[in-house]
Write a protein that holds these residues in place. Sequence first.
Motif, PDB file in Angstrom:
ATOM      1  N   ARG A 248       0.844  -1.192   0.000  1.00 25.91           N
ATOM      2  CA  ARG A 248       0.000   0.000   0.000  1.00 25.91           C
ATOM      3  C   ARG A 248       0.887   1.253   0.000  1.00 25.91           C
ATOM      4  O   ARG A 248       2.020   1.232   0.487  1.00 25.91           O
ATOM      5  CB  ARG A 248      -0.928   0.001   1.210  1.00 25.91           C
ATOM      6  CG  ARG A 248      -0.197   0.117   2.531  1.00 25.91           C
ATOM      7  CD  ARG A 248      -1.101  -0.136   3.718  1.00 25.91           C
ATOM      8  NE  ARG A 248      -2.220   0.797   3.755  1.00 25.91           N
ATOM      9  CZ  ARG A 248      -3.390   0.526   4.305  1.00 25.91           C
ATOM     10  NH1 ARG A 248      -3.597  -0.661   4.854  1.00 25.91           N
ATOM     11  NH2 ARG A 248      -4.348   1.427   4.329  1.00 25.91           N
ATOM     12  N   PRO A 249       0.422   2.351  -0.550  1.00 29.53           N
ATOM     13  CA  PRO A 249       1.210   3.590  -0.557  1.00 29.53           C
ATOM     14  C   PRO A 249       1.559   4.014   0.873  1.00 29.53           C
ATOM     15  O   PRO A 249       0.710   4.005   1.763  1.00 29.53           O
ATOM     16  CB  PRO A 249       0.276   4.606  -1.215  1.00 29.53           C
ATOM     17  CG  PRO A 249      -0.661   3.782  -2.023  1.00 29.53           C
ATOM     18  CD  PRO A 249      -0.864   2.515  -1.245  1.00 29.53           C
ATOM     19  N   LEU A 250       2.832   4.374   1.064  1.00 31.80           N
ATOM     20  CA  LEU A 250       3.297   4.768   2.398  1.00 31.80           C
ATOM     21  C   LEU A 250       4.125   6.037   2.290  1.00 31.80           C
ATOM     22  O   LEU A 250       5.137   6.079   1.576  1.00 31.80           O
ATOM     23  CB  LEU A 250       4.136   3.649   3.017  1.00 31.80           C
ATOM     24  CG  LEU A 250       4.784   3.954   4.382  1.00 31.80           C
ATOM     25  CD1 LEU A 250       3.706   4.162   5.455  1.00 31.80           C
ATOM     26  CD2 LEU A 250       5.739   2.824   4.794  1.00 31.80           C
ATOM     27  N   LEU A 251       3.693   7.060   2.993  1.00 30.27           N
ATOM     28  CA  LEU A 251       4.453   8.307   3.072  1.00 30.27           C
ATOM     29  C   LEU A 251       5.271   8.280   4.362  1.00 30.27           C
ATOM     30  O   LEU A 251       4.729   8.069   5.440  1.00 30.27           O
ATOM     31  CB  LEU A 251       3.508   9.513   3.080  1.00 30.27           C
ATOM     32  CG  LEU A 251       4.142  10.870   3.405  1.00 30.27           C
ATOM     33  CD1 LEU A 251       5.144  11.285   2.335  1.00 30.27           C
ATOM     34  CD2 LEU A 251       3.069  11.946   3.585  1.00 30.27           C
ATOM     35  N   ILE A 252       6.583   8.493   4.223  1.00 29.00           N
ATOM     36  CA  ILE A 252       7.455   8.545   5.405  1.00 29.00           C
ATOM     37  C   ILE A 252       8.025   9.952   5.528  1.00 29.00           C
ATOM     38  O   ILE A 252       8.648  10.474   4.591  1.00 29.00           O
ATOM     39  CB  ILE A 252       8.612   7.532   5.313  1.00 29.00           C
ATOM     40  CG1 ILE A 252       8.083   6.106   5.158  1.00 29.00           C
ATOM     41  CG2 ILE A 252       9.502   7.634   6.561  1.00 29.00           C
ATOM     42  CD1 ILE A 252       9.170   5.045   5.024  1.00 29.00           C
ATOM     43  N   LEU A 253       7.792  10.565   6.677  1.00 26.30           N
ATOM     44  CA  LEU A 253       8.357  11.886   6.973  1.00 26.30           C
ATOM     45  C   LEU A 253       9.452  11.707   8.020  1.00 26.30           C
ATOM     46  O   LEU A 253       9.181  11.286   9.146  1.00 26.30           O
ATOM     47  CB  LEU A 253       7.270  12.827   7.495  1.00 26.30           C
ATOM     48  CG  LEU A 253       6.040  13.037   6.592  1.00 26.30           C
ATOM     49  CD1 LEU A 253       5.048  13.970   7.274  1.00 26.30           C
ATOM     50  CD2 LEU A 253       6.466  13.610   5.247  1.00 26.30           C
TER      51      LEU A 253
END
Length: 417
Positions: free
Chosen positions: A270-275
């Motif tokens: 699944r799409p994962l945004l990491i900050l």
Amino acid sequence: MAAAAAKHHTFYAIGISYRKADAEMRGAFSLSPDAIDSLLVQAKAEGIPSLAVISTCNRTELYGFAQHPFQLIKLLCEHSNGTVEQFEKIAYVHKNEKANNHLFSVGTGLDSQILGDFEIIGQLKLAFKKSKSYQLINPYMERLINAVIQASKRIKTETDLSSGATSVSFASVQYILQNFEKNSSQRITLFGTGKIGRNTCENLIKHTENKEITLINRTKNKAELIAGKFDLVVKDYAQLEEQIAQSDILIVATGAQNPTVSKDLIFTNRPLLILDLSIPKNVNENVRELENVKLIHLDELSRITNRTLENRVHFIPQAEVIINDIHNEFKLWQESRRFAPTMSALKNKLALLKEAEIKGNRTKITDFNQEQADLIADKIIQKIAGHFANHLRDEEENMEEAIELLNKVFKLEQVVF
């Protein structure tokens, strides 16, 4: 010998910041709390009279007195992973008045990566407090940091330079708001509950309507304290891999010296945004190899502009007027401090001459009036000292030469503050 050596110590501000050093290089020069303690212990052993150290995500700086700036550069490189060669390419060294100006600019948020970020003044206070516990803050630096604190307070209350929420933690929330629909519900995991993590958590609650936030920290009870305040879920550190697989957004702010998240922890399509809000970087660059992962580091977040930050630029002149006002007061104190030891020694010398003359003439003069003689002599001493003080104030650039001449003429004892 110690007093003579102290005379040659100069005030320096040395360091690296976001202006010329990227996140990787700032990470190399970053100092952990233990490293700062070790640095201060070594500085004291090496005879550095006064020193304060700050290491944040945007800068690592040393403010202190030394015979040569390399003494401070050497301390920084020995206690970080940076080298002298790297330092020379990206660093700055400010001396005396320029060092003062730099500290005022940093402490009031004018030099922050996000203009008006006032978190830095709290970090400076802690840095100076720690150095004071090691007896490494002299009167000059104590007076200087108090002036910077005063300027910061006035700018905060008298201008809108700090209006609206700020800092990297706020920028991360802004990024989320700009890239996801406001009413959509993303599963967010916050890994790390230090100061940046806490601030990020508060900003998430305040500026989004998202309640699906899970906290994970190596020390679970720290996460539980924050979670209790906002009624959030806490998971064990051992559940990090499982939690990442269930997340849409992963915010990393652990403050570790090495990456804590890599592609080996990510088992989801699944799409994962990491900050990554950490310095040094806490997320391994190899996560970019995964097509479903988007990694954003704090340097990219800090470039996010919005109307609030753009408006702040208009208040810079007001802030500079306040800084100049308080800085000028510090300069007056600094000037008087430079010749105060000489004036004290001169008055003592004149007082000794007075006593010798009175003693020598007391028996020679009929009806000698001790009280009147003391009164007249003291007035003369005050006038002479006043003339010399005015002369020293007027000298400015040549004050040191004038002080040296006075010492020679009156054979004054060398006194160094």
